[in-house]
Design a protein around this motif. Structure first.
Motif, PDB file in Angstrom:
ATOM      1  N   UNK A 178      45.361  32.724  33.882  1.00  0.00           N
ATOM      2  CA  UNK A 178      44.216  33.556  34.624  1.00  0.00           C
ATOM      3  C   UNK A 178      43.766  33.031  35.755  1.00  0.00           C
ATOM      4  N   UNK A 179      43.685  33.540  36.847  1.00  0.00           N
ATOM      5  CA  UNK A 179      42.894  33.269  38.090  1.00  0.00           C
ATOM      6  C   UNK A 179      41.602  33.964  37.929  1.00  0.00           C
ATOM      7  N   UNK A 180      40.407  33.582  37.999  1.00  0.00           N
ATOM      8  CA  UNK A 180      39.346  34.286  37.494  1.00  0.00           C
ATOM      9  C   UNK A 180      38.470  34.463  38.932  1.00  0.00           C
ATOM     10  N   UNK A 181      38.620  35.961  39.340  1.00  0.00           N
ATOM     11  CA  UNK A 181      37.998  36.135  40.766  1.00  0.00           C
ATOM     12  C   UNK A 181      36.609  35.920  40.631  1.00  0.00           C
ATOM     13  N   UNK A 182      36.146  35.590  41.664  1.00  0.00           N
ATOM     14  CA  UNK A 182      34.444  35.440  41.726  1.00  0.00           C
ATOM     15  C   UNK A 182      33.778  34.712  40.643  1.00  0.00           C
ATOM     16  N   UNK A 183      34.586  33.487  40.175  1.00  0.00           N
ATOM     17  CA  UNK A 183      33.930  32.683  39.089  1.00  0.00           C
ATOM     18  C   UNK A 183      32.729  32.327  39.378  1.00  0.00           C
ATOM     19  N   UNK A 184      32.434  31.963  40.754  1.00  0.00           N
ATOM     20  CA  UNK A 184      31.371  31.296  41.190  1.00  0.00           C
ATOM     21  C   UNK A 184      30.129  32.217  40.986  1.00  0.00           C
TER      22      UNK A 184
END
Length: 430
Positions: A178-184
């Motif tokens: 998974x690429x986790x969008x807006x993880x920040x």
């Protein structure tokens, strides 16, 4: 610790809704799915011929418009197709040995997300899924001011359970990570709560968080993710080439190399959120320089689909301002314009160097020579090294005597491997 396969993967990233020319808005309720996801299948052999080994998909789940306003995490967007289309694409990838990365938007959702519809109607259970503000908590919080993107409350156990279930569901259907969008934007504790349960069922899965600024290594350590997006290196590459100031890039490389003590970042020259590298660089001769850095230093490299064909496109800050960098593609590679062939061949050569030296994923890189217009980098593995020489000078430049071996790839040949013609690059065995 990342699974062993991540040390060998090179991603080809696709933004599916744009790639297949889907409608800008969700289909009307009751409309039959448009089976477009299969349009990616004719491109899988192209991906392999380029030298890549993984397909990194942008959002494929039901959403209101651009894919980052998810309305149902368990449903393929009808503009792309249905579960059957997804399963066939995964099987087509599997049969070719291609890994699959999905894009998970778990910081926020679209306004038509079912729990939010219930929350707006006053359902107290559903309200706990979201963050609220106002004197009486009557207003939902939005992601970066976008009132169509409703922020989730990541302290709510039901949200944690939902996200974990989504991740496990699609990993169970064949995704590799998974690429986790807006993880920040998501509290570190949320990832620490969710990921162990997912890893227990899928120990080889890879998780990379979208992080723009900050202490990348600390983020990985504190969240339990495997990697983050290396925006600092991305910016330094094109900025240093445009300014003809390699000091900025050298500084970023030193910071980048230190990260490899903790994790291997996802590296890139372009993605669905930024201006195309061919449009960003002021001198087109410097594309090879940028790609030589990407393939010659540590990290998990990603090629944004079309960059290898010299696609241009400028991201603009307004509604639909991403359209230029998310264009539709031909039905198959035969429909590509011939002007992209030299750039594709350049990518094949440099990706080939990377594939022949897979240890580069974890390599540390030292700056061995530096001035405004010339830079030498040495990336070292257990038993060998790769040297990258770059020049943006208007005159031929000879590098000081550096230990080196045969030429692995170059822009222009010379009798002296340490002599670079103007605006050229070379990769040498160290």
């Amino acid at each position: 610790m990342s699974a062993p396969w991540t040390d060998h993967v090179i991603w080809w990233q696709v933004y599916p809704l744009g790639f297949v020319g889907a409608e800008r808005e969700a289909l009307p309720p009751g409309d039959a799915p448009h089976h477009r996801l299969g349009r990616l299948e004719p491109w899988l052999d192209y991906l392999l011929e380029l030298g890549c080994s993984g397909l990194a998909l942008g959002p494929v789940f039901a959403s209101g418009s651009h894919g980052y306003d998810t309305t149902d995490f368990f449903r393929i967007d009808p503009r792309l197709g249905d579960d059957g289309d997804f399963d066939r694409l995964v099987e087509a990838c599997r049969s070719r040995g291609i890994r699959v990365l999905l894009d998970g938007v778990f910081n926020h959702v679209g306004r038509d997300f079912e729990p939010f519809r219930r929350a707006e109607q006053g359902d107290p259970e559903a309200r706990r899924w979201f963050r609220w503000h106002g004197k009486h908590g009557e207003h939902p919080e939005f992601f970066e001011g976008h009132d169509l993107l409703v922020a989730l409350d990541h302290d709510e156990p039901a949200v944690q359970e939902h996200v974990g279930a989504v991740m496990r569901h699609w990993l169970g259907r064949g995704a590799d990570g998974w690429r986790l969008d807006a993880a920040y934007q998501v509290p570190h504790a949320f990832w620490r709560a969710v990921l162990p349960g997912v890893r227990a069922e899928h120990p080889d899965a890879w998780f990379v968080g979208e992080v723009i600024h900050g202490d990348y290594a600390a983020f990985v350590t504190e969240t339990g993710l495997d990697a983050v997006t290396q925006y600092e290196l991305w910016k330094a590459i094109w900025s240093a080439l445009n300014d003809r100031n390699f000091y900025e890039l050298a500084h970023a490389i030193e910071r980048h190399s230190a990260m490899l003590d903790t994790f291997a970042p996802q590296t890139f020259l372009g993605n669905h959120d930024v201006t195309r590298i061919a449009s960003r660089l002021e001198n087109g001769e410097h594309l090879g320089h940028a790609l030589a850095v990407l393939m010659g230093v540590g990290g998990v490299p990603t090629i944004y689909a079309g960059d290898e064909q010299a696609f241009t496109g400028v991201k603009e800050e307004h509604e639909f301002g991403d359209d230029a960098v998310r264009p539709p593609f031909p039905d198959d590679p035969a429909g590509l314009a011939p002007f992209g062939a030299p750039t594709r061949e350049l990518h094949q050569r440099l990706i080939g160097v990377r594939r022949r030296h897979p240890w580069l994923t974890r390599a540390r890189t030292a700056v061995e020579h530096l001035d405004n217009t010339t830079l030498a980098l040495r990336s070292t593995g257990p038993d060998e090294a790769v040297v990258v020489l770059l020049s943006t000078d208007d005159e031929p430049r000879r590098f000081p005597d550096l230990p080196h071996g045969e030429t692995l790839a170059e822009a222009t040949g010379t009798d002296d491997p340490l002599l670079l013609p103007p605006h050229t690059w070379r990769m040498l065995r160290g």
